[in-house]
Motif scaffolding. Sequence first.
Motif, PDB file in Angstrom:
ATOM      1  N   GLU A 248      67.584  73.184  25.378  1.00 54.01           N
ATOM      2  CA  GLU A 248      68.348  72.205  26.157  1.00 54.01           C
ATOM      3  C   GLU A 248      68.782  72.780  27.503  1.00 54.01           C
ATOM      4  O   GLU A 248      68.635  72.141  28.547  1.00 54.01           O
ATOM      5  N   THR A 249      69.310  73.992  27.498  1.00 54.51           N
ATOM      6  CA  THR A 249      69.835  74.598  28.721  1.00 54.51           C
ATOM      7  C   THR A 249      68.726  74.930  29.707  1.00 54.51           C
ATOM      8  O   THR A 249      68.828  74.639  30.905  1.00 54.51           O
ATOM      9  N   ILE A 250      67.657  75.542  29.224  1.00 48.44           N
ATOM     10  CA  ILE A 250      66.555  75.923  30.111  1.00 48.44           C
ATOM     11  C   ILE A 250      65.913  74.688  30.728  1.00 48.44           C
ATOM     12  O   ILE A 250      65.624  74.668  31.933  1.00 48.44           O
ATOM     13  N   ASN A 251      65.703  73.649  29.946  1.00 51.28           N
ATOM     14  CA  ASN A 251      65.125  72.426  30.500  1.00 51.28           C
ATOM     15  C   ASN A 251      66.075  71.754  31.483  1.00 51.28           C
ATOM     16  O   ASN A 251      65.628  71.158  32.472  1.00 51.28           O
ATOM     17  N   LYS A 252      67.368  71.864  31.260  1.00 47.76           N
ATOM     18  CA  LYS A 252      68.346  71.330  32.214  1.00 47.76           C
ATOM     19  C   LYS A 252      68.232  72.083  33.538  1.00 47.76           C
ATOM     20  O   LYS A 252      68.195  71.479  34.612  1.00 47.76           O
ATOM     21  N   TRP A 253      68.148  73.425  33.464  1.00 52.70           N
ATOM     22  CA  TRP A 253      67.985  74.223  34.689  1.00 52.70           C
ATOM     23  C   TRP A 253      66.703  73.837  35.423  1.00 52.70           C
ATOM     24  O   TRP A 253      66.687  73.699  36.634  1.00 52.70           O
ATOM     25  N   TYR A 254      65.631  73.660  34.668  1.00 52.18           N
ATOM     26  CA  TYR A 254      64.347  73.260  35.264  1.00 52.18           C
ATOM     27  C   TYR A 254      64.505  71.918  35.979  1.00 52.18           C
ATOM     28  O   TYR A 254      64.076  71.755  37.120  1.00 52.18           O
ATOM     29  N   ASP A 255      65.126  70.955  35.300  1.00 51.66           N
ATOM     30  CA  ASP A 255      65.323  69.623  35.878  1.00 51.66           C
ATOM     31  C   ASP A 255      66.212  69.664  37.121  1.00 51.66           C
ATOM     32  O   ASP A 255      66.086  68.817  38.010  1.00 51.66           O
ATOM     33  N   GLU A 256      67.110  70.633  37.195  1.00 47.60           N
ATOM     34  CA  GLU A 256      67.979  70.798  38.369  1.00 47.60           C
ATOM     35  C   GLU A 256      67.237  71.462  39.532  1.00 47.60           C
ATOM     36  O   GLU A 256      67.804  71.605  40.616  1.00 47.60           O
ATOM     37  N   GLY A 257      65.985  71.881  39.292  1.00 51.86           N
ATOM     38  CA  GLY A 257      65.188  72.459  40.366  1.00 51.86           C
ATOM     39  C   GLY A 257      65.120  73.968  40.366  1.00 51.86           C
ATOM     40  O   GLY A 257      64.502  74.558  41.259  1.00 51.86           O
ATOM     41  N   HIS A 258      65.766  74.615  39.399  1.00 49.53           N
ATOM     42  CA  HIS A 258      65.720  76.072  39.327  1.00 49.53           C
ATOM     43  C   HIS A 258      64.340  76.536  38.856  1.00 49.53           C
ATOM     44  O   HIS A 258      63.602  75.776  38.217  1.00 49.53           O
ATOM     45  N   ILE A 259      63.999  77.767  39.146  1.00 48.52           N
ATOM     46  CA  ILE A 259      62.711  78.334  38.783  1.00 48.52           C
ATOM     47  C   ILE A 259      62.871  79.054  37.445  1.00 48.52           C
ATOM     48  O   ILE A 259      63.758  79.894  37.288  1.00 48.52           O
TER      49      ILE A 259
END
Length: 133
Positions: free
Chosen positions: A51-62
């Motif tokens: 959940e957290t990693i996909n949230k970071w991805y969706d926020e534009g983080h690498i």
Amino acid sequence: MQLEHKDNVSPVLKDGIKNYLIDIDGTITDDIPNEEPERMATCLPFPDALETINKWYDEGHIICFFTSRTEAHREVTEQWLQKHGFRYHSILMGKPRGGNYHWIDNHLVKATRYNGKFTDLVDKEVVIQVFKD
């Protein structure tokens, strides 16, 4: 992706975008040693990690997974990440095993030790090693 490429030059992160290097075994799933690769295909992800990693991805983080798994384990690793829905940009295989990592860079580097649960990151003052003046 939140990167700007120009004429074969390394991409530049936009303001506010982080480049996460994330371990796999013991961090987003059970700690599976390279000597037991048959377990790599059947282990389950830690739900809070997904959940957290996909949230970071969706926020534009690498998102880059940095793992001690070897190149021989790349296919099973990529299939596992895809099967469970992890969104990411790259994987670096062959990280040395052990826990004494020390990253030296001319840019600010932040490190977070995984301690059992992915949650929002918070600021905390800690003692760090720096080069002697």
